[in-house]
Design a protein around this motif. Structure first.
Motif, PDB file in Angstrom:
ATOM      1  N   ARG A   2     -86.297  94.734 -65.457  1.00  0.00           N
ATOM      2  CA  ARG A   2     -87.024  93.545 -65.025  1.00  0.00           C
ATOM      3  C   ARG A   2     -86.512  92.309 -65.761  1.00  0.00           C
ATOM      4  O   ARG A   2     -86.245  92.333 -66.949  1.00  0.00           O
ATOM      5  N   PRO A 369     -90.231  88.294 -54.956  1.00  0.00           N
ATOM      6  CA  PRO A 369     -90.314  89.087 -56.202  1.00  0.00           C
ATOM      7  C   PRO A 369     -89.034  89.850 -56.558  1.00  0.00           C
ATOM      8  O   PRO A 369     -88.793  90.122 -57.729  1.00  0.00           O
ATOM      9  N   VAL A 370     -88.220  90.150 -55.568  1.00  0.00           N
ATOM     10  CA  VAL A 370     -87.002  90.910 -55.881  1.00  0.00           C
ATOM     11  C   VAL A 370     -86.086  90.111 -56.826  1.00  0.00           C
ATOM     12  O   VAL A 370     -85.236  90.675 -57.520  1.00  0.00           O
ATOM     13  N   ARG A 372     -86.919  89.147 -59.525  1.00  0.00           N
ATOM     14  CA  ARG A 372     -87.247  89.577 -60.894  1.00  0.00           C
ATOM     15  C   ARG A 372     -86.318  90.670 -61.385  1.00  0.00           C
ATOM     16  O   ARG A 372     -86.359  91.042 -62.557  1.00  0.00           O
ATOM     17  N   ASN A 386     -88.055  94.072 -51.656  1.00  0.00           N
ATOM     18  CA  ASN A 386     -88.886  92.871 -51.847  1.00  0.00           C
ATOM     19  C   ASN A 386     -90.286  93.088 -51.270  1.00  0.00           C
ATOM     20  O   ASN A 386     -91.284  92.736 -51.894  1.00  0.00           O
ATOM     21  N   GLN A 388     -91.830  95.902 -50.851  1.00  0.00           N
ATOM     22  CA  GLN A 388     -92.552  96.857 -51.711  1.00  0.00           C
ATOM     23  C   GLN A 388     -93.072  96.158 -52.976  1.00  0.00           C
ATOM     24  O   GLN A 388     -94.215  96.370 -53.391  1.00  0.00           O
ATOM     25  N   MET A 389     -92.228  95.302 -53.559  1.00  0.00           N
ATOM     26  CA  MET A 389     -92.662  94.591 -54.774  1.00  0.00           C
ATOM     27  C   MET A 389     -93.821  93.656 -54.460  1.00  0.00           C
ATOM     28  O   MET A 389     -94.776  93.524 -55.227  1.00  0.00           O
ATOM     29  N   ASN A 390     -93.766  92.984 -53.316  1.00  0.00           N
ATOM     30  CA  ASN A 390     -94.865  92.114 -52.887  1.00  0.00           C
ATOM     31  C   ASN A 390     -96.153  92.915 -52.774  1.00  0.00           C
ATOM     32  O   ASN A 390     -97.210  92.480 -53.227  1.00  0.00           O
ATOM     33  N   ASP A 392     -96.852  95.807 -54.248  1.00  0.00           N
ATOM     34  CA  ASP A 392     -97.304  96.279 -55.568  1.00  0.00           C
ATOM     35  C   ASP A 392     -97.980  95.147 -56.337  1.00  0.00           C
ATOM     36  O   ASP A 392     -98.972  95.365 -57.027  1.00  0.00           O
ATOM     37  N   LEU A 393     -97.430  93.935 -56.219  1.00  0.00           N
ATOM     38  CA  LEU A 393     -98.020  92.803 -56.947  1.00  0.00           C
ATOM     39  C   LEU A 393     -99.398  92.452 -56.412  1.00  0.00           C
ATOM     40  O   LEU A 393    -100.289  92.033 -57.151  1.00  0.00           O
TER      41      LEU A 393
END
Ligand code: FES
Ligand code: FE2
Length: 395
Positions: A2, A369-370, A372, A386, A388-390, A392-393
């Motif tokens: 990260r 977010p990707v 990061r 991206n 998936q990260m969205n 999760d956030l």
């Protein structure tokens, strides 16, 4: 791995087609574009056009005195309706391809050889609207609502922390000075704006500005994702002719507060637009993305009408000084663009002097977010990672 808040965006995000597609959808098309100045829209049918990330728009003054924005794309077969940066439509917006015409409020008025078409409801074929906002005389437009509403969405809400001091320059009374200029630069739009957002490089990268400002240069960022950088023109004469002459002739407008009479103030509306306020004029700095690793830099100028000789001389001199600054910046960002791709670089870290730059990178990490991730995910997977990260956030 990260990428943390203290680190800059990773190098891979600066020239990547998949990442740029995410930027376009999640950030750029929801950002404000400067269409121009209200003083260039005098009579009904007067328009300003704009282009941003492949979309074309126009802002036009209606018969009722209202400004409206539309996609600059004909509903018949997608030709552009206007092809100049500004101009005037006489009775209607008439498409140059097959001659469909639209009222200034976007309604489809007339279809050439209408009988050759099946019966169509003209009300369904009006121009698609885009959002328009006038702020202190400047006309802004955007193609879609922003995804990030954290800091308010209008230009006025965004610039609220600086409104009073910007108003003092009387920009609503200003007029355009020439048509401005633009150039294409083979660097990513983020690289260009990164460079604009920090004055940390002034002492080493811009000897002229350093002679002019000394150590007065300051930067600050506001929670509404706007920032301000200020340099105060020193009294000590510079050894350089343009700078020395500017110091001598620059006006000290009495309508400005004393602290601003000898200041160059740069106000940024993230992600890619800035207005630079000088004692003698206001200029724009617009980093218009042309794709990954490629940007159009556009700059325009406005001034109060009836500028005296001293003000005009100062405009010429600041143009000369800034042309040199621009040449220096172009060399800096070209070298950075190459280095961002190098195996010898992954990401950098922020100085306290780079507060506005940090703000920009945080905005991008929020939107995409990707960004990061210090290492680029595998080809073809960026949008999915991206998303998936969205997810999760948000959880
Ligand atoms: S594309 Fe505009 S009239 Fe055909
Ligand atoms: Fe610079």
């Amino acid at each position: 791995m990260r990428n943390s808040r203290d680190e800059t965006l990773p190098g891979w995000t600066y020239d990547d087609a998949e990442f740029h597609a995410l930027e376009r959808e999640h950030l750029l098309l929801g950002s404000w574009v400067l269409a121009g100045h209200r003083s260039d829209l005098k009579a009904p049918g007067d328009f300003l056009s704009l282009e941003h990330c492949g979309e074309r728009g126009l802002v036009i003054l209606g018969e009722d005195g209202k400004l409206r924005g539309f996609f600059n794309t004909c509903r018949h077969r997608a030709h552009a309706l206007v092809s100049t940066e500004s101009g005037s439509c006489r009775h209607a917006i008439r498409c140059p391809y097959h001659g469909w015409s639209y009222a200034f409020d976007g309604r489809l008025k007339a279809i050439a050889a209408e009988k050759s078409f099946p019966a169509i409801d003209k009300a369904e074929f009006g121009l698609k609207a885009i959002e328009v906002e006038e702020f202190l005389g400047f006309v802004f437009a955007r193609f879609k609502p922003p995804l990030d509403r954290r800091c308010g969405t209008s230009v006025a809400e965004r610039f609220a922390p600086y409104r009073t001091e910007m108003e003092a320059y009387r920009t609503t009374e200003m007029v355009s000075r020439g048509t401005g200029w633009h150039c294409e630069i083979a660097v990513d739009w983020k690289n260009l704006i990164d460079n604009y957002l920090e004055g940390y490089h002034v002492p080493t990268g811009h000897p002229g500005l350093q002679r002019m400002f000394g150590n007065s240069y300051t930067a600050e960022a506001q929670p509404t994702d706007v920032s301000r950088q200020v340099g105060i023109i020193r009294d000590k004469p510079s050894e350089n002719w343009s700078e020395r002459m500017y110091q001598r002739v620059a006006p000290t407008p009495q309508h400005l507060p004393e602290a601003r009479r000898r200041a160059w103030c740069y106000y940024t509306l993230l992600p890619n637009l800035a207005l630079d306020f000088y004692p003698e004029q206001v200029t724009s700095f617009e980093a218009l993305p042309l794709g990954p690793g490629k940007v159009r830099l556009r700059a325009r100028r406005w001034m109060l009408p009836a500028a005296d000789r001293r003000t005009r001389a100062a405009q010429y001199l600041s143009y000369r000084i800034n042309s040199q600054v621009q040449r220096e910046d172009e060399m800096l960002v070209a070298s950075v663009q190459q280095g961002l791709k190098s195996r010898g670089y992954s990401f950098g870290i922020f100085s306290e002097k780079e507060v506005a730059l940090r703000q920009m990178h945080e905005m991008i990490r929020r939107a995409i977010p990707v960004a990061r991730l210090a290492e680029r995910p595998a080809q073809g997977t960026l949008a999915a990672v991206n998303a998936q990260m969205n997810h999760d956030l948000a959880a």
